[in-house]
Structure formats: C-alpha cells, structure tokens
Write an enzyme that holds these catalytic residues in place. Structure first.
Site, short mmCIF file in Angstrom:
data_model
loop_
_atom_site.label_atom_id
_atom_site.label_comp_id
_atom_site.label_asym_id
_atom_site.label_seq_id
_atom_site.Cartn_x
_atom_site.Cartn_y
_atom_site.Cartn_z
N ASN A 15 -10.64 -2.83 -6.36
CA ASN A 15 -9.80 -1.88 -7.10
C ASN A 15 -10.38 -1.48 -8.47
O ASN A 15 -9.93 -0.51 -9.08
CB ASN A 15 -8.37 -2.42 -7.29
CG ASN A 15 -7.54 -2.39 -6.02
OD1 ASN A 15 -6.64 -3.20 -5.84
ND2 ASN A 15 -7.83 -1.46 -5.11
N ASP B 114 0.83 -1.21 0.00
CA ASP B 114 0.00 0.00 0.00
C ASP B 114 0.87 1.26 0.00
O ASP B 114 1.99 1.25 0.53
CB ASP B 114 -0.91 -0.03 1.24
CG ASP B 114 -2.08 0.91 1.12
OD1 ASP B 114 -2.29 1.49 0.04
OD2 ASP B 114 -2.81 1.08 2.12
C1 FPP Z 1 -2.07 0.18 -3.29
O1 FPP Z 1 -1.54 1.47 -3.25
C2 FPP Z 1 -1.48 -0.54 -4.38
C3 FPP Z 1 -2.17 -1.17 -5.38
C4 FPP Z 1 -3.63 -1.20 -5.46
C5 FPP Z 1 -1.44 -1.82 -6.47
C6 FPP Z 1 -0.30 -2.63 -6.03
C7 FPP Z 1 0.51 -3.01 -7.18
C8 FPP Z 1 1.86 -3.00 -7.19
C9 FPP Z 1 2.69 -2.65 -6.05
C10 FPP Z 1 2.58 -3.45 -8.39
C11 FPP Z 1 2.28 -4.89 -8.61
C12 FPP Z 1 3.21 -5.51 -9.49
C13 FPP Z 1 2.95 -6.62 -10.20
C14 FPP Z 1 4.06 -7.29 -10.81
C15 FPP Z 1 1.60 -7.16 -10.38
P1 FPP Z 1 -2.52 2.71 -3.47
O2 FPP Z 1 -2.58 2.99 -4.94
O3 FPP Z 1 -3.84 2.41 -2.85
O4 FPP Z 1 -1.77 3.83 -2.71
P2 FPP Z 1 -2.45 5.03 -1.89
O5 FPP Z 1 -3.23 4.39 -0.76
O6 FPP Z 1 -1.28 5.80 -1.41
O7 FPP Z 1 -3.31 5.79 -2.84
#
Ligand code: FPP
Length: 255
Positions: A83, A35
């Site tokens: 998501n 996250d």
């Molecule tokens: C949450 O951070 C993250 C996600 C929903 C996506 C996670 C994906 C990756 C780390 C890359 C994955 C890689 C592969 C190879 C599949 P957020 O966007 O909710 O962050 P925020 O809470 O700060 O907005």
C-alpha cells in the site's frame, strides 16, 4: 436452524434478519480484507479518503459486534506492504486512521475488555502511528477478551522470508539442526504464533484474492467473499458470513 445463504451479490445489504446464528459455533478467529473503500467513495462522488474514513467507522461497528458474538481474534488488514505505492496524500491519511480510531475508540476497547495487537513491520510506520498503536497495545495488554489484531505494514511473503532467514541463521550458528525444523517450529516464529489460526477469511468488494495476506495461516480457513464494499459492511453482513461458515463441512484434508 441456520440457513445456507448463497454468494451475496449486492452492494448495499439490507438488514433482513430471517437468518439465525448458531452461537455454539462461532469462528474463533476471523480475518478480514477490508476492500472497496475507494470505489464506495467514487460511487458517491467523494474523494477516496472519504471511503477510508467511513471504513474506519465500520471497523468500530464490526469490532463491537464480533466481540459481542464471542469471536476470540479479529484480524483486520489495514495496510499492506504494497500500500506504500499509493499517492502520498492517501498513505498519509491511512497512517492517521489508527490515531483517529484509537483517540475516539480506545476507552470503549478498554471497557469492553478488548486487547489490541498488531502484525507487520511496525518500526517502518510514521512515529505518530506507532505511538498511538503502542499506547493502545499497552493500555489493553491485560484485557482478556477479543484480540483486535491490526495488520499494519503487513506482507505475508515478507513474514515468511523473515522466518526463513531467522531459522537459516540459527542453523548456520549451530543452534538448530536443519532436519529438526517442523511446521510447528516455523509457525512459532510467525507474528501470529500465539494466536489460533483463522477459521474464516472475509474479503469485501467482489475481489477474490489474498493479496499477500496470511498465506501460511489461512491454509485451512474457510473463505467468504461478498460484493459489498467495506464502508457498506454491517453487522448483518458479518452475520451472513458466519452463517455461511457454519454450513461448511471442515475436513482438514480428511473425509
Ligand atoms: C482497501 O480499499 C482498503 C485499504 C487499503 C485500507 C483499509 C483501511 C480501513 C478500512 C480503515 C482502517 C481503520 C483503522 C482503525 C486502522 P481500497 O482503497 O483498495 O478500495 P478500492 O479497491 O475500491 O480502491
């Protein structure tokens, strides 16, 4: 002797390495809620997708390190059933990440004997995402090292409801007696039935909730939270989590 580190309350960990991992007590299964990609990007004045891109590079480092440490299963929450509510441009980008990741990293996964698997409803992913993931699963299926398990379009409540439906229909058809259903029966229909249960759950970015991740499977896992945003996560942060885990007393309800 491993040190007992407190809750890590900083965003950018420095590789201070006075800590030591007990290599005889590595958690077999580590699950991570990655996250903070969006907030990392915002802090740097970048678009959210830049955080996801950086997050993907961190996945590579963490996979390498976990495999070197002898972790047996690494489950990464890459995309939840919730998501899809994000802006289309962001969802499209997130759906391209497994493609990019596997294009650049699959040879190394093959070479390092890592086995790629997924949990979640894969059929609802775009075709290009499914294709990349299926190829990775296929090309690594005979590997015997760490299982790299991506939770993609995964939601734990949905998983539990699906298992319940399956069992109910078996009961309805007379294939199964309702009172013969045990925890083991239920477990055997989960996506994770062939894996050991997670020992350690890590969530980055300071949030302390499960967000519909492995609700059944995490029943006895140790939880470790860090303020570090996922794109700033390093091998050292993983070491900190493991060292902290190694100082817990796991009692599974006993004394
Ligand atoms: C949450 O951070 C993250 C996600 C929903 C996506 C996670 C994906 C990756 C780390 C890359 C994955 C890689 C592969 C190879 C599949 P957020 O966007 O909710 O962050 P925020 O809470 O700060 O907005």
């Amino acid at each position: 002797m491993p040190l007992n580190l407190p809750f890590i309350n900083r965003r950018d960990p420095k590789p201070e390495a006075e800590t030591e991992i007990d290599t005889t007590n590595i958690p077999k299964h580590i699950a991570i809620i990655m996250d903070g990609n969006g907030r990392w990007a915002k802090d740097k004045g970048l678009p959210r997708i830049a955080g996801h891109k950086e997050g993907m590079d961190v996945v590579k480092k963490v996979v390498r390190h976990a495999s070197d440490l002898g972790v047996e299963v690494l489950t990464l929450y890459a995309f939840s059933t919730e998501n899809w509510k994000r802006p289309k441009k962001e969802v499209d980008f997130l759906m391209k990440l497994p493609v990019d990741f596997l294009q650049t990293y699959l040879p190394e996964l093959v070479e390092n004997n890592i086995r790629v698997q997924t949990i979640g409803t894969k059929d609802l992913l775009p075709k290009h995402t499914q294709k990349a993931v299926d190829e990775a699963i296929h090309r690594t299926e005979n590997n015997s090292g760490m299982v790299l398990n991506f939770a993609l379009n995964y939601g734990s409540r949905n998983e539990i409801v699906e298992v319940t439906r399956m069992l109910a229909s078996k009961v309805e058809e007379g294939e199964l007696a309702a009172d013969s259903i045990t925890e083991e029966t239920f477990n055997s229909y989960l996506y994770t039935s062939h894996l050991c249960e997670p020992d350690l759950l890590i969530r980055t970015s300071g949030e302390q909730r499960l967000s519909n991740f492995l609700l059944w499977q995490l029943a006895y896992a140790e939880f470790w939270f860090t303020e570090v945003y996922w794109p700033s996560f390093t091998e050292y942060t993983l070491n900190e989590a493991i060292i902290n885990y190694q100082n817990r007393k796991r009692r599974y309800g006993g004394v």
